[in-house]
Design a protein around this motif. Structure first.
Motif, PDB file in Angstrom:
ATOM      1  N   UNK A 241      43.778  45.728  44.699  1.00 39.16           N
ATOM      2  CA  UNK A 241      44.379  44.600  45.410  1.00 39.16           C
ATOM      3  C   UNK A 241      43.388  44.134  46.461  1.00 39.16           C
ATOM      4  N   UNK A 242      43.214  42.832  46.535  1.00 41.12           N
ATOM      5  CA  UNK A 242      42.322  42.250  47.546  1.00 41.12           C
ATOM      6  C   UNK A 242      42.980  40.983  48.080  1.00 41.12           C
ATOM      7  N   UNK A 243      43.169  40.934  49.381  1.00 43.14           N
ATOM      8  CA  UNK A 243      43.786  39.760  49.984  1.00 43.14           C
ATOM      9  C   UNK A 243      45.173  39.515  49.438  1.00 43.14           C
ATOM     10  N   UNK A 244      45.456  38.256  49.158  1.00 37.05           N
ATOM     11  CA  UNK A 244      46.782  37.877  48.674  1.00 37.05           C
ATOM     12  C   UNK A 244      46.860  37.833  47.158  1.00 37.05           C
ATOM     13  N   UNK A 245      45.778  38.118  46.482  1.00 35.11           N
ATOM     14  CA  UNK A 245      45.764  38.047  45.021  1.00 35.11           C
ATOM     15  C   UNK A 245      46.623  39.147  44.414  1.00 35.11           C
ATOM     16  N   UNK A 246      47.124  38.885  43.223  1.00 33.13           N
ATOM     17  CA  UNK A 246      47.881  39.884  42.483  1.00 33.13           C
ATOM     18  C   UNK A 246      46.986  41.077  42.181  1.00 33.13           C
ATOM     19  N   UNK A 247      47.539  42.285  42.155  1.00 37.62           N
ATOM     20  CA  UNK A 247      46.719  43.454  41.804  1.00 37.62           C
ATOM     21  C   UNK A 247      46.128  43.317  40.400  1.00 37.62           C
ATOM     22  N   UNK A 248      44.928  43.824  40.237  1.00 38.56           N
ATOM     23  CA  UNK A 248      44.216  43.791  38.965  1.00 38.56           C
ATOM     24  C   UNK A 248      44.131  45.209  38.429  1.00 38.56           C
ATOM     25  N   UNK A 249      44.514  45.413  37.185  1.00 39.26           N
ATOM     26  CA  UNK A 249      44.406  46.728  36.552  1.00 39.26           C
ATOM     27  C   UNK A 249      42.962  46.930  36.115  1.00 39.26           C
ATOM     28  N   UNK A 250      42.430  48.105  36.432  1.00 36.98           N
ATOM     29  CA  UNK A 250      41.056  48.442  36.076  1.00 36.98           C
ATOM     30  C   UNK A 250      41.062  49.407  34.897  1.00 36.98           C
ATOM     31  N   UNK A 251      40.191  49.156  33.942  1.00 40.13           N
ATOM     32  CA  UNK A 251      40.078  50.015  32.773  1.00 40.13           C
ATOM     33  C   UNK A 251      38.962  51.030  32.993  1.00 40.13           C
ATOM     34  N   UNK A 252      39.195  52.296  32.674  1.00 41.59           N
ATOM     35  CA  UNK A 252      38.142  53.305  32.839  1.00 41.59           C
ATOM     36  C   UNK A 252      37.041  53.113  31.805  1.00 41.59           C
ATOM     37  N   UNK A 253      35.807  53.244  32.259  1.00 39.77           N
ATOM     38  CA  UNK A 253      34.648  53.140  31.375  1.00 39.77           C
ATOM     39  C   UNK A 253      34.007  54.515  31.227  1.00 39.77           C
ATOM     40  N   UNK A 254      33.843  55.182  32.352  1.00 44.03           N
ATOM     41  CA  UNK A 254      33.258  56.520  32.416  1.00 44.03           C
ATOM     42  C   UNK A 254      33.773  57.151  33.699  1.00 44.03           C
TER      43      UNK A 254
ATOM     44  N   UNK B 272      34.355  57.798  37.171  1.00 42.70           N
ATOM     45  CA  UNK B 272      34.009  57.075  38.391  1.00 42.70           C
ATOM     46  C   UNK B 272      33.619  55.631  38.198  1.00 42.70           C
ATOM     47  N   UNK B 273      33.778  55.095  36.987  1.00 39.98           N
ATOM     48  CA  UNK B 273      33.404  53.706  36.731  1.00 39.98           C
ATOM     49  C   UNK B 273      34.528  52.989  35.997  1.00 39.98           C
ATOM     50  N   UNK B 274      34.883  51.792  36.513  1.00 36.82           N
ATOM     51  CA  UNK B 274      35.999  51.025  35.977  1.00 36.82           C
ATOM     52  C   UNK B 274      35.587  49.560  35.879  1.00 36.82           C
ATOM     53  N   UNK B 275      36.261  48.812  35.012  1.00 42.25           N
ATOM     54  CA  UNK B 275      35.999  47.384  34.907  1.00 42.25           C
ATOM     55  C   UNK B 275      37.280  46.651  34.577  1.00 42.25           C
ATOM     56  N   UNK B 276      37.247  45.328  34.736  1.00 42.36           N
ATOM     57  CA  UNK B 276      38.401  44.531  34.344  1.00 42.36           C
ATOM     58  C   UNK B 276      37.945  43.443  33.370  1.00 42.36           C
ATOM     59  N   UNK B 277      38.891  42.788  32.768  1.00 44.20           N
ATOM     60  CA  UNK B 277      38.598  41.815  31.715  1.00 44.20           C
ATOM     61  C   UNK B 277      37.770  40.638  32.205  1.00 44.20           C
ATOM     62  N   UNK B 278      37.749  40.369  33.504  1.00 52.75           N
ATOM     63  CA  UNK B 278      36.944  39.256  34.011  1.00 52.75           C
ATOM     64  C   UNK B 278      35.467  39.623  34.100  1.00 52.75           C
ATOM     65  N   UNK B 279      35.136  40.887  33.798  1.00 57.74           N
ATOM     66  CA  UNK B 279      33.725  41.285  33.786  1.00 57.74           C
ATOM     67  C   UNK B 279      33.241  41.977  35.036  1.00 57.74           C
ATOM     68  N   UNK B 280      34.113  42.221  35.997  1.00 56.95           N
ATOM     69  CA  UNK B 280      33.717  42.931  37.209  1.00 56.95           C
ATOM     70  C   UNK B 280      33.776  44.434  36.976  1.00 56.95           C
ATOM     71  N   UNK B 281      32.858  45.142  37.596  1.00 51.15           N
ATOM     72  CA  UNK B 281      32.839  46.602  37.493  1.00 51.15           C
ATOM     73  C   UNK B 281      32.875  47.205  38.885  1.00 51.15           C
ATOM     74  N   UNK B 282      33.552  48.329  38.998  1.00 53.94           N
ATOM     75  CA  UNK B 282      33.595  49.114  40.232  1.00 53.94           C
ATOM     76  C   UNK B 282      33.038  50.489  39.904  1.00 53.94           C
ATOM     77  N   UNK B 283      32.031  50.908  40.669  1.00 48.91           N
ATOM     78  CA  UNK B 283      31.426  52.224  40.479  1.00 48.91           C
ATOM     79  C   UNK B 283      31.612  52.993  41.789  1.00 48.91           C
ATOM     80  N   UNK B 284      32.359  54.081  41.717  1.00 42.29           N
ATOM     81  CA  UNK B 284      32.652  54.865  42.919  1.00 42.29           C
ATOM     82  C   UNK B 284      31.492  55.796  43.251  1.00 42.29           C
ATOM     83  N   UNK B 285      31.281  55.999  44.570  1.00 39.88           N
ATOM     84  CA  UNK B 285      30.237  56.903  45.080  1.00 39.88           C
ATOM     85  C   UNK B 285      30.892  58.169  45.604  1.00 39.88           C
TER      86      UNK B 285
END
Length: 158
Positions: free
Chosen positions: A102-115, A117-130
């Protein structure tokens, strides 16, 4: 870039991003746009694919096996993260056994696991945790198209 590409087979062709690639060699496929897909194999199994052609340099994608973390594993990523660069908070939480953002007022986005500590969503954004040396999650990096490594620091647990 942490870009995720899903390739599928359809009627002997490879399909990626809505584009069909027809076979021209055993592991090489050609699209009407003149782009090519060429698969690399190890021990008879595909391990990577290179997308080439057009006005961009070739992109190489390594094959990842499906990864499904347990809900308990996802809980370690939950919390509020802050980016000095964006001056924004991202809140990660586990909902229905999936990690969401969740960021700001936007609806929450479900993240898909890739590996791990690494997740992405259908819009092409990736989150990599440290992780810290002791294994605690201390932050994450955002990758979104040409935007790379926007750093977030974990500021509070859920």
């Amino acid at each position: 870039s942490h870009t995720v590409a899903n390739f599928t087979a359809a009627d002997g062709d490879m399909v990626w991003d809505g584009q069909r690639f027809r076979p021209i060699e055993a592991d090489k496929f050609l699209a009407d746009s003149a782009e090519t897909l060429e698969f690399e194999r190890s021990h008879g199994k595909p391990v990577a694919v290179t997308l080439a052609g057009g006005d961009t340099r070739p992109e190489r994608f390594e094959r990842l096996l499906p990864f499904t973390p347990a809900a308990a594993d996802l809980a370690r990523y939950a919390g509020v993260y802050y980016s000095e660069e964006l001056q924004a908070n991202y809140r990660f939480s586990v909902q229905d056994g999936k990690l969401s953002l969740s960021a700001g007022w936007a609806e929450p986005v479900v993240l898909d696991p890739v590996a791990q500590g690494e997740f992405w969503n259908a819009s092409g954004s990736a989150i990599v945790f440290r992780l810290a040396a002791n294994g605690d999650v201390v932050g994450c990096d955002l990758f979104a198209g040409r935007v790379r490594r926007i750093a977030f620091v974990k500021v509070s647990p859920p």
